[in-house]
Scaffold this motif. Sequence first.
Motif, PDB file in Angstrom:
ATOM      1  N   UNK A  41      16.293   2.405  -2.110  1.00  0.00           N
ATOM      2  CA  UNK A  41      15.024   2.696  -1.463  1.00  0.00           C
ATOM      3  C   UNK A  41      13.878   2.387  -2.419  1.00  0.00           C
ATOM      4  N   UNK A  42      12.834   1.749  -1.918  1.00  0.00           N
ATOM      5  CA  UNK A  42      11.653   1.526  -2.762  1.00  0.00           C
ATOM      6  C   UNK A  42      10.433   2.186  -2.131  1.00  0.00           C
ATOM      7  N   UNK A  43       9.712   2.902  -2.971  1.00  0.00           N
ATOM      8  CA  UNK A  43       8.475   3.549  -2.549  1.00  0.00           C
ATOM      9  C   UNK A  43       7.329   2.566  -2.828  1.00  0.00           C
ATOM     10  N   UNK A  44       6.650   2.151  -1.779  1.00  0.00           N
ATOM     11  CA  UNK A  44       5.646   1.093  -1.918  1.00  0.00           C
ATOM     12  C   UNK A  44       4.389   1.568  -2.660  1.00  0.00           C
ATOM     13  N   UNK A  45       4.094   2.863  -2.576  1.00  0.00           N
ATOM     14  CA  UNK A  45       2.884   3.370  -3.226  1.00  0.00           C
ATOM     15  C   UNK A  45       2.955   3.242  -4.748  1.00  0.00           C
ATOM     16  N   UNK A  46       4.152   3.435  -5.331  1.00  0.00           N
ATOM     17  CA  UNK A  46       4.227   3.399  -6.796  1.00  0.00           C
ATOM     18  C   UNK A  46       5.357   2.518  -7.338  1.00  0.00           C
ATOM     19  N   UNK A  47       6.102   1.887  -6.464  1.00  0.00           N
ATOM     20  CA  UNK A  47       7.163   0.984  -6.912  1.00  0.00           C
ATOM     21  C   UNK A  47       8.436   1.677  -7.359  1.00  0.00           C
ATOM     22  N   UNK A  48       8.487   3.010  -7.198  1.00  0.00           N
ATOM     23  CA  UNK A  48       9.674   3.763  -7.607  1.00  0.00           C
ATOM     24  C   UNK A  48      10.893   3.326  -6.770  1.00  0.00           C
ATOM     25  N   UNK A  49      12.012   3.069  -7.469  1.00  0.00           N
ATOM     26  CA  UNK A  49      13.233   2.677  -6.765  1.00  0.00           C
ATOM     27  C   UNK A  49      14.281   3.771  -6.937  1.00  0.00           C
ATOM     28  N   UNK A  50      14.852   4.219  -5.806  1.00  0.00           N
ATOM     29  CA  UNK A  50      15.830   5.309  -5.838  1.00  0.00           C
ATOM     30  C   UNK A  50      17.183   4.806  -5.334  1.00  0.00           C
ATOM     31  N   UNK A  76       0.776  -1.232   0.000  1.00  0.00           N
ATOM     32  CA  UNK A  76       0.000   0.000   0.000  1.00  0.00           C
ATOM     33  C   UNK A  76       0.804   1.277   0.000  1.00  0.00           C
ATOM     34  N   UNK A  77       1.506   1.561   1.105  1.00  0.00           N
ATOM     35  CA  UNK A  77       2.255   2.813   1.163  1.00  0.00           C
ATOM     36  C   UNK A  77       3.491   2.666   2.037  1.00  0.00           C
ATOM     37  N   UNK A  78       4.255   3.758   2.145  1.00  0.00           N
ATOM     38  CA  UNK A  78       5.480   3.730   2.937  1.00  0.00           C
ATOM     39  C   UNK A  78       6.675   3.442   2.056  1.00  0.00           C
ATOM     40  N   UNK A  79       7.827   3.334   2.684  1.00  0.00           N
ATOM     41  CA  UNK A  79       9.010   3.006   1.901  1.00  0.00           C
ATOM     42  C   UNK A  79       9.913   2.051   2.655  1.00  0.00           C
ATOM     43  N   UNK A  80      10.714   1.321   1.901  1.00  0.00           N
ATOM     44  CA  UNK A  80      11.678   0.399   2.500  1.00  0.00           C
ATOM     45  C   UNK A  80      13.051   0.820   2.010  1.00  0.00           C
ATOM     46  N   UNK A  81      13.998   0.893   2.946  1.00  0.00           N
ATOM     47  CA  UNK A  81      15.327   1.384   2.586  1.00  0.00           C
ATOM     48  C   UNK A  81      16.413   0.450   3.109  1.00  0.00           C
ATOM     49  N   UNK A  82      17.496   0.341   2.376  1.00  0.00           N
ATOM     50  CA  UNK A  82      18.689  -0.340   2.887  1.00  0.00           C
ATOM     51  C   UNK A  82      19.884   0.550   2.580  1.00  0.00           C
ATOM     52  N   UNK A  83      20.778   0.703   3.573  1.00  0.00           N
ATOM     53  CA  UNK A  83      21.877   1.656   3.451  1.00  0.00           C
ATOM     54  C   UNK A  83      23.179   1.016   3.005  1.00  0.00           C
ATOM     55  N   UNK A  84      23.934   1.775   2.220  1.00  0.00           N
ATOM     56  CA  UNK A  84      25.343   1.489   1.965  1.00  0.00           C
ATOM     57  C   UNK A  84      25.627   0.067   1.497  1.00  0.00           C
ATOM     58  N   UNK A  85      24.977  -0.331   0.414  1.00  0.00           N
ATOM     59  CA  UNK A  85      25.298  -1.625  -0.190  1.00  0.00           C
ATOM     60  C   UNK A  85      26.700  -1.511  -0.793  1.00  0.00           C
TER      61      UNK A  85
END
Lengths: 207, 161
Positions: free
Chosen positions: B141-150, B18-27
């Motif tokens: 980082x992935x934005x769950x609302x639209x699947x955008x990956x940054x 639905x919404x929110x974002x998931x992030x992982x640092x410094x791969x």
Amino acid sequence: MRIKSYEEMNLQELDVMKEISSIGTSHAATSLSKLLQKEIRITIPEVSVLGYEEAVDRIGEIEELVAATLVQMSNDVDGLILFIFKMDMANVVLEKLIGKSYTSFEEMDDMDYSALEEVGNIIICSYVNAFAQLVGVDIDLSVPSSTVNMLGGILTVPIAEYGYETDKLMYINAEFIADGVRLSDGLLMLPDIESLNRILEKLGVSS
Amino acid sequence: MTGKDLKVGIGDMKFARGEGQIITYALGSCIGITMYDPAIRLGGLLHIMLPSRTDPKDPKIFKYADSGLQEMIRKMSAFGMLKSRTIVKIAGGAKMFEIRGNSDFGNIGQRNAAMVKKLLMEERMRIAAEDTGGSYARTMLINIANGDVIIRTAGKPEKHL
């Protein structure tokens, strides 16, 4: 009994590592003093066995830019040794050697990077030489390699290299003190498990 | 699991709907893999460190590409993800240090990337975009609302994968 991972080291073994590291780091401080022609003192190091996230938290922020010099050890001790410069430590070195100081690593040029690599290498070599002499082992060192990058990414290098053996790092934290100011830096010495056993045996503390 | 920012550590996986974002640092040499099913707005992020789980008793499933991907697909499928609809993106696999005279050192990033690609192909999941290799760490980082990956890298502008 042979140990299978860093975290199995008991207090006595950690204490001996600390003792030896303390001599290693004071040699490193002496070399640095000579090079910079400036009095550099060093605090008694703490030796801790940390997981990846703990190590990152102890040294700084996960996305923080730091400079790191990495040297590979071989012969009687196989492993990696990593020296991390944060901004304050880098500035003390660059002010003295090149006469420049910065607010961020991104402003530096190749000349600055190579000065830091050289200093990192000198610190590592004097540390390892003192360490090897004391333990009575021969350690060969590779040419240094360095990078300026996110702290978290740099620390994944040793974690991935030994990922099949352990999830821990051995972090030696001795702070250099220049003009009364404590500098933030980090030295990580990572013998592989077989070499760690050899070191502990040589020192006569393997339980 | 909605409206929150989730953080994924090394050798871990999280997903949300639905919404929110998931992030992982410094791969660094590690690989981040995002999966997103746009029809149900279900997205996940896996952070693996090594190619394969050699010890079947090792409980750290998400540390390895093989066991991690399998478990990620199993879990997200249980929440309705369809592989055929899912958009997969990967980032990481850098070589942070170059040691002269030892070119094998630090090749783990490359091996991780090769393994992830091979496994995804076996799962018949196409990689829509990737940012792998190089010598620098990446935050993903992935934005769950639209699947955008940054992708965030030191000294460079943010990049949309």
